[in-house]
Write a protein that holds these residues in place. Structure first.
Motif, PDB file in Angstrom:
ATOM      1  N   PRO A 144      -0.399  -3.953 -13.350  1.00 37.46           N
ATOM      2  CA  PRO A 144       0.066  -5.311 -13.633  1.00 37.46           C
ATOM      3  C   PRO A 144       0.845  -5.856 -12.437  1.00 37.46           C
ATOM      4  O   PRO A 144       1.698  -5.162 -11.881  1.00 37.46           O
ATOM      5  N   ARG A 145       0.543  -7.086 -12.029  1.00 35.92           N
ATOM      6  CA  ARG A 145       1.129  -7.651 -10.825  1.00 35.92           C
ATOM      7  C   ARG A 145       2.257  -8.630 -11.127  1.00 35.92           C
ATOM      8  O   ARG A 145       2.296  -9.268 -12.178  1.00 35.92           O
ATOM      9  N   ASP A 146       3.135  -8.747 -10.147  1.00 35.69           N
ATOM     10  CA  ASP A 146       4.067  -9.861 -10.090  1.00 35.69           C
ATOM     11  C   ASP A 146       3.340 -10.945  -9.302  1.00 35.69           C
ATOM     12  O   ASP A 146       2.146 -11.135  -9.489  1.00 35.69           O
ATOM     13  N   VAL A 147       4.004 -11.613  -8.369  1.00 31.13           N
ATOM     14  CA  VAL A 147       3.348 -12.700  -7.645  1.00 31.13           C
ATOM     15  C   VAL A 147       2.534 -12.187  -6.467  1.00 31.13           C
ATOM     16  O   VAL A 147       1.399 -12.601  -6.252  1.00 31.13           O
ATOM     17  N   ALA A 148       3.093 -11.256  -5.691  1.00 30.25           N
ATOM     18  CA  ALA A 148       2.410 -10.780  -4.494  1.00 30.25           C
ATOM     19  C   ALA A 148       1.231  -9.884  -4.841  1.00 30.25           C
ATOM     20  O   ALA A 148       1.193  -9.250  -5.904  1.00 30.25           O
ATOM     21  N   ALA A 149       0.272  -9.791  -3.912  1.00 32.00           N
ATOM     22  CA  ALA A 149      -0.998  -9.105  -4.183  1.00 32.00           C
ATOM     23  C   ALA A 149      -0.824  -7.626  -4.475  1.00 32.00           C
ATOM     24  O   ALA A 149      -1.573  -7.053  -5.268  1.00 32.00           O
ATOM     25  N   THR A 150       0.139  -6.974  -3.816  1.00 32.64           N
ATOM     26  CA  THR A 150       0.327  -5.529  -4.022  1.00 32.64           C
ATOM     27  C   THR A 150       1.594  -5.228  -4.801  1.00 32.64           C
ATOM     28  O   THR A 150       2.082  -4.101  -4.801  1.00 32.64           O
ATOM     29  N   SER A 151       2.137  -6.225  -5.476  1.00 28.38           N
ATOM     30  CA  SER A 151       3.369  -6.036  -6.243  1.00 28.38           C
ATOM     31  C   SER A 151       3.089  -5.286  -7.538  1.00 28.38           C
ATOM     32  O   SER A 151       1.943  -5.122  -7.960  1.00 28.38           O
ATOM     33  N   VAL A 152       4.160  -4.820  -8.164  1.00 25.85           N
ATOM     34  CA  VAL A 152       4.085  -4.174  -9.467  1.00 25.85           C
ATOM     35  C   VAL A 152       5.033  -4.916 -10.401  1.00 25.85           C
ATOM     36  O   VAL A 152       6.226  -5.033 -10.120  1.00 25.85           O
ATOM     37  N   ALA A 153       4.513  -5.416 -11.484  1.00 22.99           N
ATOM     38  CA  ALA A 153       5.320  -6.211 -12.398  1.00 22.99           C
ATOM     39  C   ALA A 153       6.373  -5.351 -13.092  1.00 22.99           C
ATOM     40  O   ALA A 153       6.143  -4.176 -13.386  1.00 22.99           O
ATOM     41  N   MET A 171       7.528 -13.984   1.362  1.00 29.04           N
ATOM     42  CA  MET A 171       8.096 -15.092   0.598  1.00 29.04           C
ATOM     43  C   MET A 171       8.294 -14.733  -0.871  1.00 29.04           C
ATOM     44  O   MET A 171       8.978 -15.438  -1.594  1.00 29.04           O
ATOM     45  N   PHE A 172       7.695 -13.610  -1.317  1.00 32.72           N
ATOM     46  CA  PHE A 172       7.765 -13.278  -2.730  1.00 32.72           C
ATOM     47  C   PHE A 172       8.734 -12.146  -3.028  1.00 32.72           C
ATOM     48  O   PHE A 172       8.949 -11.835  -4.186  1.00 32.72           O
ATOM     49  N   ARG A 173       9.312 -11.519  -1.992  1.00 36.12           N
ATOM     50  CA  ARG A 173      10.177 -10.374  -2.227  1.00 36.12           C
ATOM     51  C   ARG A 173      11.533 -10.610  -1.591  1.00 36.12           C
ATOM     52  O   ARG A 173      11.661 -11.350  -0.623  1.00 36.12           O
ATOM     53  N   ASP A 174      12.556  -9.925  -2.130  1.00 34.94           N
ATOM     54  CA  ASP A 174      13.907 -10.145  -1.644  1.00 34.94           C
ATOM     55  C   ASP A 174      14.284  -9.202  -0.511  1.00 34.94           C
ATOM     56  O   ASP A 174      15.408  -9.217  -0.052  1.00 34.94           O
ATOM     57  N   ARG A 175      13.365  -8.364  -0.050  1.00 29.79           N
ATOM     58  CA  ARG A 175      13.604  -7.506   1.112  1.00 29.79           C
ATOM     59  C   ARG A 175      12.297  -7.354   1.871  1.00 29.79           C
ATOM     60  O   ARG A 175      11.218  -7.506   1.306  1.00 29.79           O
ATOM     61  N   PRO A 176      12.390  -7.049   3.179  1.00 26.87           N
ATOM     62  CA  PRO A 176      11.153  -6.870   3.939  1.00 26.87           C
ATOM     63  C   PRO A 176      10.358  -5.689   3.401  1.00 26.87           C
ATOM     64  O   PRO A 176      10.921  -4.689   2.970  1.00 26.87           O
ATOM     65  N   VAL A 177       9.042  -5.817   3.433  1.00 23.07           N
ATOM     66  CA  VAL A 177       8.199  -4.692   3.038  1.00 23.07           C
ATOM     67  C   VAL A 177       7.882  -3.860   4.273  1.00 23.07           C
ATOM     68  O   VAL A 177       8.005  -4.318   5.405  1.00 23.07           O
ATOM     69  N   SER A 178       7.472  -2.610   4.041  1.00 18.83           N
ATOM     70  CA  SER A 178       7.262  -1.681   5.147  1.00 18.83           C
ATOM     71  C   SER A 178       5.834  -1.719   5.672  1.00 18.83           C
ATOM     72  O   SER A 178       5.349  -0.752   6.238  1.00 18.83           O
ATOM     73  N   PHE A 179       5.159  -2.840   5.473  1.00 17.96           N
ATOM     74  CA  PHE A 179       3.788  -2.987   5.948  1.00 17.96           C
ATOM     75  C   PHE A 179       3.524  -4.454   6.204  1.00 17.96           C
ATOM     76  O   PHE A 179       4.265  -5.326   5.755  1.00 17.96           O
ATOM     77  N   VAL A 180       2.484  -4.729   6.958  1.00 22.37           N
ATOM     78  CA  VAL A 180       1.975  -6.083   7.121  1.00 22.37           C
ATOM     79  C   VAL A 180       0.616  -6.122   6.457  1.00 22.37           C
ATOM     80  O   VAL A 180      -0.277  -5.344   6.794  1.00 22.37           O
ATOM     81  N   ARG A 181       0.457  -6.983   5.496  1.00 21.28           N
ATOM     82  CA  ARG A 181      -0.797  -7.079   4.748  1.00 21.28           C
ATOM     83  C   ARG A 181      -1.866  -7.678   5.648  1.00 21.28           C
ATOM     84  O   ARG A 181      -1.768  -8.825   6.080  1.00 21.28           O
ATOM     85  N   ARG A 182      -2.894  -6.890   5.967  1.00 26.90           N
ATOM     86  CA  ARG A 182      -3.966  -7.339   6.843  1.00 26.90           C
ATOM     87  C   ARG A 182      -5.197  -7.690   6.005  1.00 26.90           C
ATOM     88  O   ARG A 182      -5.493  -7.043   5.024  1.00 26.90           O
TER      89      ARG A 182
END
Length: 235
Positions: A36-45, A1-12
């Protein structure tokens, strides 16, 4: 919900073992970069930035492994190449905890880690042209047809890799899934920033890659291991 493309992992959310918890508590301040983060837990601002010379305390070649897993490849490489700096990029904290435990046991001082989504790390965290080698060994193949859109190596991947790599830098990839290997080769062949560094259909096995559990699993299943090596063009 926080990114504009699918990520290559499922956060477990599975818990780490007691040993991994201890490793994270005792060692993460030493080895894990503050991202530094954006909204998602593993994002990079956007605007996040690391200075490799400041992080490692020296000016040395930099190798970045995307999806370092439990760290077998990068720990082996770091202990055999002390003159090179290494960055492990991984989204799973348990894998990073195992990696830092093994790094500490080996006494290697040239490894750092980033808990981050790889495309965002390549785009925002690493300075342009700062990486000498970029490794992508046995990424999640997402082999079901409905899931292949999650594969990391899509047409938007080479520009990110090219941004991070210096001219003349090397992109090394390996997979045990033939259709993904064909996709990787087609995507990189179609990008003007890269040129093949091999003859024939596939590159020879990179002798700096230690035999990992993923590679052994693929072999036991009867799948051929395919390597690809590309060089970032000058200019």
């Amino acid at each position: 919900m926080f990114r504009d493309r699918p990520v290559s992992f499922v956060r477990r959310s599975g818990r780490m073992s007691d040993g991994q918890e201890r490793a994270w508590a005792e060692l993460s301040d030493r080895y894990v970069l503050t991202v530094p983060r954006d909204v998602a837990a593993t994002s990079v601002a956007r605007g996040a930035f690391v200075d490799p010379v400041a992080v490692w305390g020296r000016d040395a070649p930099l190798v970045v492994e995307i999806g370092s897993g439990q760290g077998h490849a990068i720990v082996h490489a770091a202990t055999t190449r002390p003159d090179v700096d290494f960055l492990a990029v991984e989204v799973f904290r348990a894998g990073l905890a195992r990696t830092m435990r093994d790094v500490a046991t080996a006494g290697a001082t040239n490894v750092r880690m980033a808990e981050a989504n790889a495309p965002e790390a390549l785009e925002h965290l690493l300075p342009a042209g700062s990486v000498d080698e970029l490794w992508l060994f046995f990424p999640d193949p997402w082999h079901k047809n409905k899931h292949t859109k999650r594969r990391l190596v899509q047409p938007d991947f080479p520009p990110l890799a090219a941004r991070a790599l210096r001219p003349g830098g090397v992109l090394r990839m390996a997979t045990d899934w033939e259709d993904y290997a064909l996709q990787m080769r087609a995507v990189l062949d179609d990008d003007d920033a890269f040129v093949r560094d091999f003859e024939g259909e596939w590159a020879p096995r990179y002798d700096g890659r230690v035999l990992t559990a993923f590679e052994q699993k693929g072999r036991r299943a009867g799948r051929d291991i395919r390597d690809l090596t590309y060089v970032r063009r000058e200019g």
